[in-house]
Design a protein around this motif. Sequence first.
Motif, PDB file in Angstrom:
ATOM      1  N   ALA A  33       4.453   1.024  17.348  1.00 38.54           N
ATOM      2  CA  ALA A  33       3.331   1.753  16.750  1.00 38.54           C
ATOM      3  C   ALA A  33       2.028   1.004  16.962  1.00 38.54           C
ATOM      4  O   ALA A  33       1.019   1.585  17.383  1.00 38.54           O
ATOM      5  CB  ALA A  33       3.578   1.967  15.257  1.00 38.54           C
ATOM      6  N   TYR A  51       2.131   7.029  13.789  1.00 37.32           N
ATOM      7  CA  TYR A  51       2.050   6.072  14.898  1.00 37.32           C
ATOM      8  C   TYR A  51       3.429   5.535  15.254  1.00 37.32           C
ATOM      9  O   TYR A  51       3.738   5.300  16.429  1.00 37.32           O
ATOM     10  CB  TYR A  51       1.070   4.945  14.548  1.00 37.32           C
ATOM     11  N   ARG A  97      -5.116   8.141  19.010  1.00 39.09           N
ATOM     12  CA  ARG A  97      -5.762   8.307  17.704  1.00 39.09           C
ATOM     13  C   ARG A  97      -6.420   9.685  17.606  1.00 39.09           C
ATOM     14  O   ARG A  97      -6.349  10.347  16.572  1.00 39.09           O
ATOM     15  CB  ARG A  97      -6.785   7.192  17.454  1.00 39.09           C
ATOM     16  N   LYS A 111       0.807  -1.226   0.000  1.00 40.28           N
ATOM     17  CA  LYS A 111       0.000   0.000   0.000  1.00 40.28           C
ATOM     18  C   LYS A 111       0.837   1.271   0.000  1.00 40.28           C
ATOM     19  O   LYS A 111       0.463   2.262  -0.617  1.00 40.28           O
ATOM     20  CB  LYS A 111      -0.991   0.004   1.168  1.00 40.28           C
ATOM     21  N   ALA A 121      -1.202   2.365  18.962  1.00 42.08           N
ATOM     22  CA  ALA A 121      -2.270   2.754  18.023  1.00 42.08           C
ATOM     23  C   ALA A 121      -3.651   2.342  18.510  1.00 42.08           C
ATOM     24  O   ALA A 121      -4.661   2.833  18.009  1.00 42.08           O
ATOM     25  CB  ALA A 121      -2.006   2.159  16.638  1.00 42.08           C
ATOM     26  N   GLY A 175       1.166   5.698   8.816  1.00 45.42           N
ATOM     27  CA  GLY A 175       1.857   4.773   9.712  1.00 45.42           C
ATOM     28  C   GLY A 175       3.035   5.454  10.397  1.00 45.42           C
ATOM     29  O   GLY A 175       3.370   5.143  11.544  1.00 45.42           O
TER      30      GLY A 175
HETATM   31  O1  C5P Z   1       1.647   1.026   8.027  1.00 41.64           O
HETATM   32  P1  C5P Z   1       2.662   0.860   9.108  1.00 41.64           P
HETATM   33  O2  C5P Z   1       3.220  -0.536   9.178  1.00 41.64           O
HETATM   34  O3  C5P Z   1       3.742   1.880   9.049  1.00 41.64           O
HETATM   35  O4  C5P Z   1       1.865   1.120  10.474  1.00 41.64           O
HETATM   36  C1  C5P Z   1       2.433   0.858  11.730  1.00 41.64           C
HETATM   37  C2  C5P Z   1       1.311   0.639  12.743  1.00 41.64           C
HETATM   38  O5  C5P Z   1       0.642   1.871  12.984  1.00 41.64           O
HETATM   39  C3  C5P Z   1       0.228  -0.322  12.294  1.00 41.64           C
HETATM   40  O6  C5P Z   1       0.520  -1.666  12.617  1.00 41.64           O
HETATM   41  C4  C5P Z   1      -1.010   0.185  13.030  1.00 41.64           C
HETATM   42  O7  C5P Z   1      -1.092  -0.377  14.321  1.00 41.64           O
HETATM   43  C5  C5P Z   1      -0.741   1.669  13.178  1.00 41.64           C
HETATM   44  N1  C5P Z   1      -1.527   2.468  12.229  1.00 41.64           N
HETATM   45  C6  C5P Z   1      -2.844   2.733  12.537  1.00 41.64           C
HETATM   46  N2  C5P Z   1      -3.591   3.546  11.731  1.00 41.64           N
HETATM   47  C7  C5P Z   1      -3.067   4.056  10.621  1.00 41.64           C
HETATM   48  C8  C5P Z   1      -1.730   3.773  10.251  1.00 41.64           C
HETATM   49  C9  C5P Z   1      -0.985   2.953  11.083  1.00 41.64           C
HETATM   50  O8  C5P Z   1      -3.349   2.267  13.543  1.00 41.64           O
HETATM   51  N3  C5P Z   1      -3.819   4.868   9.841  1.00 41.64           N
END
Ligand code: C5P
Length: 210
Positions: A85, A38, A95, A16, A89, A35
């Motif tokens: 993260a 977070y 959030r 993505k 999260a 991401g």
């Molecule tokens: O996409 P990425 O692996 O960088 O995201 C890291 C963590 O951040 C995810 O596993 C998720 O728990 C959190 N996250 C989220 N909402 C988003 C983007 C990321 O909860 N919009």
Amino acid sequence: IASLIIAVDGPAASGKGTIAARLAQTYGLPHLDTGLLYRAVGVGVLDAGGSLDDAAFAETVALKLDASHLTDTDRLTSGEAGEAASRIAGYPGVRAALLAFQKAFAAQAGGAVLDGRDIGTVIAPEAPAKLFITATPEVRATRRWKQLTARGQDIAFEAMLADIVKRDERDAGRGAAPMVQAEDAVLLDTTDMGIEAAFDAARRIVEAAR
Ligand code: C5P
């Protein structure tokens, strides 16, 4: 057209991020990898010597975060940061602290591309183009393993796979903005696709939606 918001959601290493960046380039739109927000909060908690179990502390870190200056450093893209993260999260306060920045990014004139877990459901439910990008855990673990190994990080494939499965379960199972395909999102399974084929498919979905 006047304004185009593209919401790209899906699990870790689904493709993505790469697809969102290329869509942004194609349509001349700004791109936000949510991401990173977070990840920066998770790393911020660790660097301050705090506990990832402390929701109030994570919220404080999130409120102080300067989200406009984040770049994907090796530290932020590390497995440790991803794990941190996903731990923070799940806190509604975290959030909420990151919500306004993301909503404003999505609402800027001309539009934007955002990728994450809750873009199509919470951040930009009004987006005309929504994609939910996925692939099997094995394929995603292989991709992420290659990525991190190329960056010189030393990690075992089995650990990578276990990590991804655990993170999926946590992200999909939490009460606050769980990772879920929006009702009006188009599902794109990239398991058997290279990046070119996946990007072409994504572009067709956006063209059909705009
Ligand atoms: O996409 P990425 O692996 O960088 O995201 C890291 C963590 O951040 C995810 O596993 C998720 O728990 C959190 N996250 C989220 N909402 C988003 C983007 C990321 O909860 N919009």
